[in-house]
Design a protein around this motif. Structure first.
Motif, PDB file in Angstrom:
ATOM      1  N   VAL A 105       1.129  -1.161   0.294  1.00  0.00           N
ATOM      2  CA  VAL A 105       0.033   0.437   0.100  1.00  0.00           C
ATOM      3  C   VAL A 105       0.916   1.140   0.156  1.00  0.00           C
ATOM      4  N   TYR A 106       0.806   2.366  -0.298  1.00  0.00           N
ATOM      5  CA  TYR A 106       1.392   3.636  -1.126  1.00  0.00           C
ATOM      6  C   TYR A 106       0.682   4.920  -0.794  1.00  0.00           C
ATOM      7  N   TRP A 107      -0.463   5.162  -0.660  1.00  0.00           N
ATOM      8  CA  TRP A 107      -1.342   6.064  -0.544  1.00  0.00           C
ATOM      9  C   TRP A 107      -0.288   7.414   0.837  1.00  0.00           C
ATOM     10  N   ALA A 108       0.455   6.658   1.870  1.00  0.00           N
ATOM     11  CA  ALA A 108       0.661   7.881   2.264  1.00  0.00           C
ATOM     12  C   ALA A 108       2.135   8.030   1.492  1.00  0.00           C
ATOM     13  N   MET A 109       3.015   7.296   1.272  1.00  0.00           N
ATOM     14  CA  MET A 109       4.117   8.303   0.508  1.00  0.00           C
ATOM     15  C   MET A 109       3.524   8.967  -0.182  1.00  0.00           C
ATOM     16  N   ILE A 110       2.175   8.870  -1.237  1.00  0.00           N
ATOM     17  CA  ILE A 110       2.130  10.470  -2.422  1.00  0.00           C
ATOM     18  C   ILE A 110       1.379  11.210  -1.606  1.00  0.00           C
ATOM     19  N   VAL A 111       1.083  11.244  -0.699  1.00  0.00           N
ATOM     20  CA  VAL A 111       0.170  12.959   0.185  1.00  0.00           C
ATOM     21  C   VAL A 111       1.240  12.867   0.549  1.00  0.00           C
ATOM     22  N   GLU A 112       1.721  12.556   1.329  1.00  0.00           N
ATOM     23  CA  GLU A 112       3.643  13.210   1.591  1.00  0.00           C
ATOM     24  C   GLU A 112       4.393  13.473   0.571  1.00  0.00           C
ATOM     25  N   LYS A 113       4.484  12.658  -0.135  1.00  0.00           N
ATOM     26  CA  LYS A 113       5.391  13.450  -1.277  1.00  0.00           C
ATOM     27  C   LYS A 113       4.837  14.660  -2.097  1.00  0.00           C
ATOM     28  N   ALA A 114       3.417  14.633  -1.973  1.00  0.00           N
ATOM     29  CA  ALA A 114       2.719  15.949  -2.728  1.00  0.00           C
ATOM     30  C   ALA A 114       3.285  17.249  -1.490  1.00  0.00           C
ATOM     31  N   TYR A 115       2.619  17.162  -0.126  1.00  0.00           N
ATOM     32  CA  TYR A 115       3.047  18.619   0.775  1.00  0.00           C
ATOM     33  C   TYR A 115       4.474  18.570   0.379  1.00  0.00           C
ATOM     34  N   ALA A 116       5.988  17.982  -0.140  1.00  0.00           N
ATOM     35  CA  ALA A 116       6.878  18.515   0.072  1.00  0.00           C
ATOM     36  C   ALA A 116       7.465  19.047  -1.271  1.00  0.00           C
ATOM     37  N   LYS A 117       6.486  18.402  -1.851  1.00  0.00           N
ATOM     38  CA  LYS A 117       6.623  19.638  -3.192  1.00  0.00           C
ATOM     39  C   LYS A 117       6.333  20.350  -2.961  1.00  0.00           C
ATOM     40  N   LEU A 118       4.824  20.690  -2.060  1.00  0.00           N
ATOM     41  CA  LEU A 118       4.502  22.329  -1.903  1.00  0.00           C
ATOM     42  C   LEU A 118       4.890  23.032  -1.280  1.00  0.00           C
ATOM     43  N   SER A 119       6.468  21.845  -0.597  1.00  0.00           N
ATOM     44  CA  SER A 119       7.113  22.790   0.357  1.00  0.00           C
ATOM     45  C   SER A 119       8.313  23.360   0.094  1.00  0.00           C
ATOM     46  N   GLY A 120       8.345  22.307  -0.903  1.00  0.00           N
ATOM     47  CA  GLY A 120       9.521  22.525  -1.784  1.00  0.00           C
ATOM     48  C   GLY A 120      11.311  21.470  -1.416  1.00  0.00           C
ATOM     49  N   SER A 121      10.359  20.896  -0.498  1.00  0.00           N
ATOM     50  CA  SER A 121      11.539  19.792  -0.872  1.00  0.00           C
ATOM     51  C   SER A 121      10.824  18.978   0.509  1.00  0.00           C
ATOM     52  N   TYR A 122      11.353  17.570   0.792  1.00  0.00           N
ATOM     53  CA  TYR A 122      11.138  17.204   2.009  1.00  0.00           C
ATOM     54  C   TYR A 122      11.209  17.226   3.017  1.00  0.00           C
ATOM     55  N   GLU A 123      12.651  17.842   3.048  1.00  0.00           N
ATOM     56  CA  GLU A 123      13.704  18.716   4.912  1.00  0.00           C
ATOM     57  C   GLU A 123      12.587  20.072   5.049  1.00  0.00           C
ATOM     58  N   ALA A 124      11.879  20.660   3.955  1.00  0.00           N
ATOM     59  CA  ALA A 124      11.438  22.291   4.409  1.00  0.00           C
ATOM     60  C   ALA A 124      10.016  21.595   5.221  1.00  0.00           C
ATOM     61  N   MET A 125       9.890  20.279   4.972  1.00  0.00           N
ATOM     62  CA  MET A 125       8.064  19.964   5.873  1.00  0.00           C
ATOM     63  C   MET A 125       8.607  20.172   7.629  1.00  0.00           C
ATOM     64  N   GLN A 126       9.805  20.257   7.713  1.00  0.00           N
ATOM     65  CA  GLN A 126      10.313  20.070   8.982  1.00  0.00           C
ATOM     66  C   GLN A 126       9.257  21.404   9.992  1.00  0.00           C
ATOM     67  N   GLY A 127       9.222  20.658  10.983  1.00  0.00           N
ATOM     68  CA  GLY A 127       8.354  21.740  12.181  1.00  0.00           C
ATOM     69  C   GLY A 127       7.399  22.481  11.663  1.00  0.00           C
ATOM     70  N   GLY A 128       6.171  22.173  12.185  1.00  0.00           N
ATOM     71  CA  GLY A 128       4.483  22.242  12.472  1.00  0.00           C
ATOM     72  C   GLY A 128       4.096  22.357  13.724  1.00  0.00           C
ATOM     73  N   THR A 129       2.848  22.545  13.212  1.00  0.00           N
ATOM     74  CA  THR A 129       1.532  21.965  14.685  1.00  0.00           C
ATOM     75  C   THR A 129       0.358  20.842  14.264  1.00  0.00           C
ATOM     76  N   VAL A 130       0.071  19.690  14.443  1.00  0.00           N
ATOM     77  CA  VAL A 130      -1.006  19.643  13.987  1.00  0.00           C
ATOM     78  C   VAL A 130      -2.092  19.858  13.777  1.00  0.00           C
ATOM     79  N   VAL A 131      -2.740  20.421  14.476  1.00  0.00           N
ATOM     80  CA  VAL A 131      -3.718  21.290  13.636  1.00  0.00           C
ATOM     81  C   VAL A 131      -3.358  22.140  12.829  1.00  0.00           C
ATOM     82  N   GLN A 132      -2.534  22.693  12.349  1.00  0.00           N
ATOM     83  CA  GLN A 132      -2.292  22.998  10.832  1.00  0.00           C
ATOM     84  C   GLN A 132      -2.276  21.978  10.060  1.00  0.00           C
ATOM     85  N   GLY A 133      -1.621  21.129  10.158  1.00  0.00           N
ATOM     86  CA  GLY A 133      -1.573  19.989   9.160  1.00  0.00           C
ATOM     87  C   GLY A 133      -2.749  19.558   9.283  1.00  0.00           C
ATOM     88  N   LEU A 134      -3.921  19.775  10.752  1.00  0.00           N
ATOM     89  CA  LEU A 134      -5.430  19.201   9.710  1.00  0.00           C
ATOM     90  C   LEU A 134      -6.177  19.526   8.655  1.00  0.00           C
TER      91      LEU A 134
END
Length: 289
Positions: free
Chosen positions: A148-177
């Motif tokens: 199964v690979y749905w979580a990897m696709i969503v994480e990758k899409a958010y990494a692209k929106l952020s600029g990179s996987y590294e740029a995803m670091q730092g945030g809050t759960v409420v922000q993510g929701l």
């Protein structure tokens, strides 16, 4: 069966093999302590032999997410785990009903408040190539079922929106929701009690049924619900003895009453071994996967 690989993430074609991975790391190379990516693979390349890859396990069930502890995006993975407690909410993130997955690409939407636009949804196009380490495993998050690979696709899409996987670091759960659903995140804080929530907590609360009624009402109205037992360093042995991890966000997957008992099924992001356990020796390693 030709698949798309022209989404720009990664920019290099095919396996995008090499030590420089600018879509993963802002400097191209993996900083010390972070997972090392040296190539990208498609689901059919990392799924176990004899088990064809599937985006979701089935039409109704969603398993837990395994987070790589070396990437500090627990806030996002925790939020994604909570959203996945409501399958309909999770499905809404995938646009075009995933009709192009056989072509190797997906369209994912995230909420981004834009005061200059009437449309606050960011639409992200990604292919299904996943960053992997030298062993061939997904370098960042992955699903508990290796097919199964749905979580990897969503994480990758958010990494692209952020600029990179590294740029995803730092945030809050409420922000993510909020980013994942477009809803307004809010929480009941028993320590501050700004809204009178302390009155809802037994045994001293005047309306002890209020909290349960709030949770049930939110779940019936398509909200996604999470909970956490946060501390400021103080131990909570009674809580830990039950296997509940402190300072971790749980998804409330379902709930109801049975023989005068109020029951909730909770799910937490899994450790790198696929267990619902971190450093707590009293936790049940197989609890709520």
């Amino acid at each position: 069966n030709l698949k798309w690989n022209a989404t720009g993430f990664p920019a290099a074609p095919a396996a995008a093999q090499g030590p420089s991975q600018p879509q993963c790391y802002e400097g191209g190379a993996a900083p010390p302590g972070m997972p090392v990516v040296d190539h990208w693979r498609r689901p059919e390349e990392f799924a176990p032999q004899g088990h064809p890859p599937v985006l979701f396990k089935n039409d109704f069930e969603v398993e837990g997410i395994i987070q790589n502890p070396k990437l500090d995006n627990r806030w996002f993975i925790s939020a994604l785990n909570i959203v996945a407690g409501n399958r309909e909410q999770l499905d809404r993130m995938f646009m075009c009903d995933c009709q192009y997955k056989d072509k190797g690409f997906f369209v994912i939407k995230f909420y981004r408040d834009d005061p200059l636009s009437d449309d606050d949804w960011a639409v992200v196009l990604v292919d299904d190539r996943i960053p992997c380490d030298a062993s061939g495993l997904a370098a960042f998050c992955r699903n508990r079922d290796p097919s199964v690979y749905w979580a990897m696709i969503v994480e990758k899409a958010y990494a692209k929106l952020s600029g990179s996987y590294e740029a995803m670091q730092g945030g809050t759960v409420v922000q993510g929701l909020e980013d994942l659903t477009g809803g307004v995140g809010y929480k009941f804080d028993w320590e501050k009690g700004e809204k009178g929530e302390k009155e809802w907590v037994p045994p001293k609360g005047e309306t002890p049924e209020r909290l349960w009624d709030e949770i049930m009402e939110k779940m019936k109205t398509e909200h996604v619900v999470g909970c956490a037992n946060n501390t400021k360093g103080q131990p909570k042995p009674k809580t830990e003895k039950k296997g509940v991890l402190l300072n971790r966000a749980y998804a409330v997957v379902t709930g109801g009453e049975f023989e005068q008992n109020k029951l909730l099924k909770l799910r937490v992001p899994l450790d790198e071994h696929g267990r619902a356990q971190e450093s707590n020796p009293n936790a049940n390693a197989n609890a709520n996967p």
